[in-house]
Design a protein around this motif. Structure first.
Motif, mmCIF file in Angstrom:
data_model
loop_
_atom_site.group_PDB
_atom_site.id
_atom_site.type_symbol
_atom_site.label_atom_id
_atom_site.label_comp_id
_atom_site.label_asym_id
_atom_site.label_seq_id
_atom_site.Cartn_x
_atom_site.Cartn_y
_atom_site.Cartn_z
ATOM 1 N N LEU A 67 1.181 -1.253 -0.192
ATOM 2 C CA LEU A 67 -0.133 0.163 -0.448
ATOM 3 C C LEU A 67 1.035 1.189 0.167
ATOM 4 O O LEU A 67 0.585 2.144 -0.483
ATOM 5 C CB LEU A 67 -0.504 0.008 1.443
ATOM 6 N N GLN A 68 1.678 1.294 0.942
ATOM 7 C CA GLN A 68 2.736 2.371 1.007
ATOM 8 C C GLN A 68 3.027 2.530 -0.679
ATOM 9 O O GLN A 68 3.857 3.877 -1.196
ATOM 10 C CB GLN A 68 4.396 2.594 1.692
ATOM 11 N N ARG A 69 4.152 1.482 -1.401
ATOM 12 C CA ARG A 69 4.401 1.531 -3.092
ATOM 13 C C ARG A 69 3.531 2.207 -3.938
ATOM 14 O O ARG A 69 3.866 2.707 -4.472
ATOM 15 C CB ARG A 69 4.580 0.182 -3.370
ATOM 16 N N HIS A 70 2.077 1.830 -3.525
ATOM 17 C CA HIS A 70 1.340 1.677 -3.930
ATOM 18 C C HIS A 70 0.725 3.799 -4.092
ATOM 19 O O HIS A 70 0.449 4.388 -4.907
ATOM 20 C CB HIS A 70 0.102 1.016 -4.171
ATOM 21 N N HIS A 71 0.984 3.751 -2.472
ATOM 22 C CA HIS A 71 0.390 5.699 -2.783
ATOM 23 C C HIS A 71 1.770 6.625 -3.237
ATOM 24 O O HIS A 71 1.664 7.839 -3.401
ATOM 25 C CB HIS A 71 0.765 5.450 -0.585
ATOM 26 N N ALA A 72 3.083 5.663 -2.425
ATOM 27 C CA ALA A 72 3.798 6.299 -3.582
ATOM 28 C C ALA A 72 3.352 6.746 -5.457
ATOM 29 O O ALA A 72 4.399 7.669 -5.671
ATOM 30 C CB ALA A 72 5.546 5.595 -3.504
ATOM 31 N N ALA A 73 3.395 5.526 -5.713
ATOM 32 C CA ALA A 73 3.297 5.499 -7.539
ATOM 33 C C ALA A 73 1.998 6.725 -7.493
ATOM 34 O O ALA A 73 1.881 7.432 -9.060
ATOM 35 C CB ALA A 73 2.823 4.508 -7.612
ATOM 36 N N LEU A 74 1.177 6.703 -7.260
ATOM 37 C CA LEU A 74 -0.047 7.326 -7.262
ATOM 38 C C LEU A 74 0.607 8.792 -7.360
ATOM 39 O O LEU A 74 -0.246 10.025 -7.656
ATOM 40 C CB LEU A 74 -1.288 7.156 -6.459
#
Length: 280
Positions: free
Chosen positions: A116-123
């Motif tokens: 989820l942290q990597r997903h938020h960073a990508a977003l």
């Protein structure tokens, strides 16, 4: 979907893939709610089939996926051989995705938080016009307050959901929270455990808001591994999430399977979440 509509959705997915040159000898229903996910065999493509009323949502989901893949987000990719667009057939919107063989083990909370942290960073690296999460709260509140949309909702439960969605909790720290693009509904059903690692699916729910809104969809232990999370805000968001879930289940035209049990579960979870954050 009801059995008759499901049969039509399966045929629409099969026919669309076949016309695009994919070999489809069998179709396996992976998920059935207001839209369905179908595994097409042996081409091993996942078809997501929704009523044509969701055409815009399907197109938005494809655009989100296309942009996120470009910044190495942990998300499922579109099927590579058929192009990135929504297909229309027999009043359905069909999109075609890569099928990932699931890994049977559960995703550990720390790995869930990392994904989820990597997903938020990508977003944070993409520019996308997406609604604010409060727009979804307002939509759920309209369902609750309109008796024509939710005729079977008992008055006491209508008051509970109305107070939760429209009261002070609906303004959960909006002025102070750092808003960003979110997945919108990263619950366990939308995080696949694959050989490539955890991958998020169902990207049409992308919206703007605090990261705690996303964390409230995940198992409670996940927030403990997410650096910088406001745990009080997570609890308040969890109450809102369950209130929205409940509102959708009480819609007159809701097609979620096992709807009666889902209705009871949603209301019980709203009460438990409110008690947890001291708003019961």
């Amino acid at each position: 979907m009801e059995p008759s509509e499901l049969r039509r959705a399966v045929e629409a997915g099969r026919a669309t893939a076949s016309e695009l040159g994919l070999q489809v000898d069998d179709v396996v229903v992976i998920h059935n709610s207001d839209r369905v996910a179908l595994r097409l065999v042996p081409c091993d493509v996942l078809a997501r089939v929704a009523p044509s009323a969701h055409l815009a949502d399907s197109a938005f989901e494809i655009e989100v996926a296309r942009r996120l893949v470009g910044v190495d987000a942990p998300v499922a990719e579109l099927a590579p051989r058929v192009g990135s667009r929504v297909h229309s057939r027999d009043a359905f919107a069909i999109s075609l995705w890569t099928y990932y063989e699931p890994v049977e083990s559960e995703i550990a909370p720390a790995d869930y938080a990392d994904a989820l942290q990597r997903h938020h960073a990508a977003l944070r690296r993409i520019d996308l016009d997406a609604p604010h999460f409060t727009d979804r709260i307002a939509g759920a509140l309209r369902v609750v307050t309109d008796r024509e949309q939710s005729p079977e909702l008992p008055d006491s439960d209508r008051e509970l959901l109305s107070d939760t969605l429209g009261g002070p909790s609906a303004a959960i720290g909006i002025e102070n929270a750092g808003d960003q693009l979110l997945h919108g509904e990263p619950h366990p059903g939308n995080l696949l455990n694959t050989r490539e690692g955890p991958l998020f699916v169902d990207l049409a729910t992308c919206c703007r808001g605090p990261i705690e809104f996303d964390l409230a969809h995940a198992p409670e232990e996940v927030a403990e591994h997410y650096a910088g999370a406001d745990h009080g805000l997570v609890h308040r968001c969890r109450a809102l999430n369950w209130a929205m879930f409940s509102a959708w289940r009480w819609r007159r035209d809701d097609q979620m399977p096992d709807r009666d049990n889902r209705r009871a579960e949603g209301l019980n979870q709203v009460r438990a979440a409110l008690d947890r954050c001291g708003l019961g």
